[in-house]
Design an enzyme around this catalytic site. Sequence first.
Site, PDB file in Angstrom:
ATOM      1  N   LYS A   1       4.765  12.161   1.739  1.00  0.00           N
ATOM      2  CA  LYS A   1       4.430  11.936   0.325  1.00  0.00           C
ATOM      3  C   LYS A   1       4.675  13.226  -0.441  1.00  0.00           C
ATOM      4  CE  LYS A   1       0.423  10.190  -2.339  1.00  0.00           C
ATOM      5  NZ  LYS A   1      -0.942   9.666  -2.163  1.00  0.00           N
TER       6      LYS A   1
ATOM      7  N   SER B   1      -1.562   4.936  -3.750  1.00  0.00           N
ATOM      8  CA  SER B   1      -0.519   5.740  -4.371  1.00  0.00           C
ATOM      9  C   SER B   1       0.576   6.178  -3.404  1.00  0.00           C
ATOM     10  CB  SER B   1      -1.142   6.998  -5.000  1.00  0.00           C
ATOM     11  OG  SER B   1      -1.754   7.804  -4.009  1.00  0.00           O
TER      12      SER B   1
ATOM     13  N   SER C   1      -5.361   5.194  -0.731  1.00  0.00           N
ATOM     14  CA  SER C   1      -3.923   5.275  -1.005  1.00  0.00           C
ATOM     15  C   SER C   1      -2.984   5.097   0.163  1.00  0.00           C
ATOM     16  CB  SER C   1      -3.602   6.617  -1.656  1.00  0.00           C
ATOM     17  OG  SER C   1      -3.755   6.496  -3.027  1.00  0.00           O
TER      18      SER C   1
HETATM   19  N1  GLN Z   1      -6.120   3.911  -6.326  1.00  0.00           N
HETATM   20  C1  GLN Z   1      -6.937   5.078  -6.205  1.00  0.00           C
HETATM   21  C2  GLN Z   1      -6.755   5.961  -7.396  1.00  0.00           C
HETATM   22  O1  GLN Z   1      -5.990   5.613  -8.203  1.00  0.00           O
HETATM   23  C3  GLN Z   1      -6.679   5.756  -4.919  1.00  0.00           C
HETATM   24  C4  GLN Z   1      -5.759   6.887  -4.996  1.00  0.00           C
HETATM   25  C5  GLN Z   1      -5.672   7.675  -3.734  1.00  0.00           C
HETATM   26  O2  GLN Z   1      -6.275   7.359  -2.706  1.00  0.00           O
HETATM   27  N2  GLN Z   1      -4.946   8.763  -3.850  1.00  0.00           N
HETATM   28  O3  GLN Z   1      -7.350   6.954  -7.561  1.00  0.00           O
END
Ligand code: GLN
Length: 481
Positions: free
Chosen positions: A71, A146, A170
């Site tokens: 990532k 994400s 995420s």
């Molecule tokens: N969907 C969550 C957010 O938008 C999780 C994001 C993550 O785990 N980086 O913050």
Amino acid sequence: MNEFAFASIKTIKDALNAGKVSVKELASYYLQRFEKHDGQLGSALETFNLDSLSFPKSTSGPLAGIPGILKDNICQNGRITSCGSKILEHYRAPYDATVVTRLHESGSFSLGRANCDEFAMGSSTETSAFKKTHNPWNYDRVPGGSSGGSVAAVAAGLVPFGLGTETGGSVRQPAALCGIVGLRPTYGLISRYGIVAYGSSLDQVGIATRTVHDNALVLSALAGHDPLDATTLPVERRDYTSGLNGKLPEGFTLAVVENALEVEGFDPEVYTLLNDAIKEFERLGARIKRITLPMMEHSAAVYFMVSRAEAASNLARFDGVRYGYRSPSSQSLTDMYTNTRNEGFGLEVKSRILIGNYVLSVGHADAFYKSAKVVQGCMRDEFLGALKECNALFMPTTAAPAFKFNAFGDNPIQMDLQDYFTAAANLTGLPALAIPCGFTREKLPVGFQLMGRDLSEAALFQAGYAYEQATPWHTQHPVLK
Ligand code: GLN
């Protein structure tokens, strides 16, 4: 070579050891798959040139010769680390994150940078400033987020494993939506040195693989104390694959979190598939308990507050002076800060910074941030209490299969609710393993997650592996464009 597209890491290692293929040929094969399919899939922000790859020397480590994709919020020395944001579009990492060093020590190497939501904020990878990533099972749908790029690449068989980050789900949420395995380890099990911070009390590296065994192998390479990250736990390195024998752990009791399955708006097909998975565990010999965890219901709200507050603090460093983009047209220093952040950050990130500063501001911090932290502590107590009476909790990963692009355009709260089931692990610091459990009639993947006690990854893997081996889901793969 096509046998390697969806092969397990073990199969690939065997082929390497038997001299059927060289590390370089393998890397070249996966890079060609990216070239062929990623124009449409959109999982990578960059794949590295074959000649620029740094092949490791180790031929004996757990990942000897196995490439992965990272990532784009994980620093790879000399490469761009954009976090999916314009503000870091040209920023080059001056050093390797500890996970990158450990991958290298274990014989692995990186093929590129995976697309993600901007600064890991989102659940669909749509907030990336650069491109859309598609769900390999259905290109009209999002891969989740994400870490959508890392997960989509693995699900599509472009690379054997991917690293993402987990602040609220995420890796597990996209893993569920793309039909692969996703781990969020115990807080402090994997070093975060060299990873761009989002919510520091929640962030962990997460692992995306097509099978449980692969996931355990990658964790074996990464886990353990790191003197460069004071939040890592004093844990020795170990082999997480050693207990994978196809049986559940001795006397395995699984607690089904009933109130998580009885949520309004739950997709009926997902509901049925989750219940089938529970029956499969029962068939494998698990004792099934049904419990309710009332604190679950606060998880999305608490996560909303804590994550925004910590994001606002962490992103204060992007001011045009120290990293990345600087707005060229400013009259004063304050103007430069304002213009840089205004031009560099996307809408989602800006809205989170505003909310974060609001919940931390004088007069509001007690009502919002501090109460959220109190509830977070109560959640951990409740989950730990439940885990005294069982070995793992069974929960949904998402309430519905992958959604279409721009599905919640005028209803951002609906997007935030994507974290409803996953954020509990991040808020409590407990490990959770997301595993595929079938497909809807439209052939969209569905998954569940097992949550365990602190540092119970080995038990989660053992239980997950037993389930996986008894079911056919991990043998099914998407047909790519
Ligand atoms: N969907 C969550 C957010 O938008 C999780 C994001 C993550 O785990 N980086 O913050």
